[in-house]
Scaffold this active site. Sequence first.
Site, PDB file in Angstrom:
ATOM      1  N   ARG A 159      31.082  36.679  43.666  1.00 57.09           N
ATOM      2  CA  ARG A 159      29.800  36.396  44.073  1.00 57.09           C
ATOM      3  C   ARG A 159      28.637  37.170  43.154  1.00 57.09           C
ATOM      4  O   ARG A 159      27.746  36.653  42.703  1.00 57.09           O
ATOM      5  CB  ARG A 159      29.715  37.337  45.570  1.00 57.09           C
ATOM      6  N   ILE A 160      29.089  38.309  42.579  1.00 57.81           N
ATOM      7  CA  ILE A 160      28.241  39.259  41.790  1.00 57.81           C
ATOM      8  C   ILE A 160      27.996  38.512  40.707  1.00 57.81           C
ATOM      9  O   ILE A 160      26.893  38.397  40.004  1.00 57.81           O
ATOM     10  CB  ILE A 160      28.572  40.656  41.996  1.00 57.81           C
ATOM     11  N   ARG A 242      32.712  49.028  38.233  1.00 56.26           N
ATOM     12  CA  ARG A 242      33.336  50.189  38.229  1.00 56.26           C
ATOM     13  C   ARG A 242      33.792  50.711  36.949  1.00 56.26           C
ATOM     14  O   ARG A 242      34.156  49.966  36.093  1.00 56.26           O
ATOM     15  CB  ARG A 242      34.809  50.061  39.059  1.00 56.26           C
ATOM     16  N   GLU A 271      33.697  59.426  38.001  1.00 54.86           N
ATOM     17  CA  GLU A 271      32.415  59.572  38.668  1.00 54.86           C
ATOM     18  C   GLU A 271      32.413  60.857  39.672  1.00 54.86           C
ATOM     19  O   GLU A 271      33.444  60.987  40.165  1.00 54.86           O
ATOM     20  CB  GLU A 271      31.707  58.451  39.417  1.00 54.86           C
ATOM     21  N   HIS A 289      24.885  55.117  39.506  1.00 53.91           N
ATOM     22  CA  HIS A 289      25.709  54.092  40.646  1.00 53.91           C
ATOM     23  C   HIS A 289      24.564  53.794  41.761  1.00 53.91           C
ATOM     24  O   HIS A 289      24.749  54.369  42.981  1.00 53.91           O
ATOM     25  CB  HIS A 289      26.778  54.935  41.020  1.00 53.91           C
TER      26      HIS A 289
HETATM   27  C1  8YV Z   1      28.143  51.433  47.055  1.00 49.57           C
HETATM   28  C2  8YV Z   1      29.443  49.982  45.400  1.00 49.57           C
HETATM   29  O1  8YV Z   1      26.664  51.849  46.981  1.00 49.57           O
HETATM   30  O2  8YV Z   1      29.880  48.484  47.401  1.00 49.57           O
HETATM   31  C3  8YV Z   1      30.484  49.074  46.382  1.00 49.57           C
HETATM   32  O3  8YV Z   1      31.306  48.747  45.942  1.00 49.57           O
HETATM   33  O4  8YV Z   1      29.836  50.192  44.415  1.00 49.57           O
HETATM   34  C4  8YV Z   1      28.016  50.367  45.857  1.00 49.57           C
HETATM   35  O5  8YV Z   1      27.189  49.415  45.882  1.00 49.57           O
HETATM   36  C5  8YV Z   1      29.266  52.073  47.432  1.00 49.57           C
HETATM   37  O6  8YV Z   1      30.390  51.492  47.115  1.00 49.57           O
HETATM   38  C6  8YV Z   1      29.195  52.721  48.842  1.00 49.57           C
HETATM   39  O7  8YV Z   1      30.379  53.177  49.310  1.00 49.57           O
END
Ligand code: 8YV
Length: 327
Positions: A159-160, A242, A271, A289
Site C-alpha cells: 500500500r505505502i 523500519r 530506536e 519516526h
Molecule cells: C506508528 C508505524 O506510529 O504503524 C507503524 O507501523 O511505524 C508508525 O507509523 C507506530 O507504529 C505506532 O505504534
Amino acid sequence: MAKKPKVIVTRKLPDPVETRMCELFDVELNTSDTPMSADALADALARADVVVPTVTDRLDSRLLSRAGPNLRLISNFGAGVDNIDVATANARGITVTNTPGVLTEDTADMTMALILASARRIVEGAQVVQSGGFAGWSPTWMLGRRIAGKRLGILGMGRIGQAVARRAKAFGLAIHYHNRKPVPPRVAEDLEATYWESLDQMLARVDVISVNCPHTPATFHLLSARRLKLLQPHAIVVNTARGEVIDEAALANMLARGELAGAGLDVYENEPAINPKLMKLPNVVLLPHMGSATVESRMEMGEKVIINIKTFMDGHRPPDRVIPSML
Ligand code: 8YV
C-alpha cells in the site's frame, strides 16, 4: 449486561479514542505516556483480556510466556507488527491485529518530503536562515539535485510503496520497484512501473531508493553493506519503514566517506538511539519516526483498534487480524 473486557493501553492515545474505549471497555490508560518497562508490560499481559501496544513495546516470546490465561487479543496501535512475536502469540491462542491502510497516505507524504528534503537540501537551507546566516542569494550556493527525470527504486510495493509511486510519478520520477512479486498489470501500467526481480540489479540503476517494506526476518538488513555499495555515488537513501531493513552503521560510513549523496531517515535500527555518525553529517535529514504523525492518522488508527477489539469480543473475526504467513 456482559462483563466488559479488561483492556490495557500501553501509551497515551488521542483523547477521543481513549474516551470511546472507556465507554466500551474496562480500560487502564497510560495518561503519563511513559513507555512501560518489561515488567510493567508483563504485568499488563498477565492481567488483561486485551493489550493495546505500540511500536515502543517489545512483546517477544519471553514476555509472551508470562501472559495470563485471560489474554486473548493483542490489538496493536500501528501497522508494523515487528514489535510482536506473532507466531508465539498465536501458538498461545492470542490473536494479533494491526491498523493497516489508514496511515498509507501520510507515510507516503513523509517519504516524498524526505526525498525532496534530501535532494534539495531543505533542512540545511532552513537552518542557515534560522541561525541568521543568510547573507543573500548566490548563483552557485545551496545547489541540490533535480528529482524530475530521475529513477526512484521502491523497495516493497505494498500500500505505502504504491502511494509513494503515485506521488513520485507526478513529480516526474520514473518508478522502479522490487517486491516479492510483481503488482497486478493494471497497477504497473498506471504507475508505468518497472519490476526488478533482482534487488541487486535495481540498486545499481536508481538515483533514489525508498524503503517501504515491513521489517521481518527476511528483510532484516536487506540493504546490507554489500548491497548499499551497489548504489551509485550520487544516490539518495530514504527510509520511512523500519530502520532494521538497512545496515545503519554501513550506511553511516558510506555517507561519511561521500560514497552516497545523502539520506532521509524517519526510522532507525535501534530506536530511539541513532548512530552518532549519522547525526554529525550535513547530507542527511533525520526525523523522529513521524511518518504517521498526523491527527487524522492517529485518530483512524485508534478507531481501527476499537473496531478490532469490539468485533473480536463480539465473537467475530476482527478485520485486521495478522496471520504470520502474511508477514
Ligand atoms: C506508528 C508505524 O506510529 O504503524 C507503524 O507501523 O511505524 C508508525 O507509523 C507506530 O507504529 C505506532 O505504534
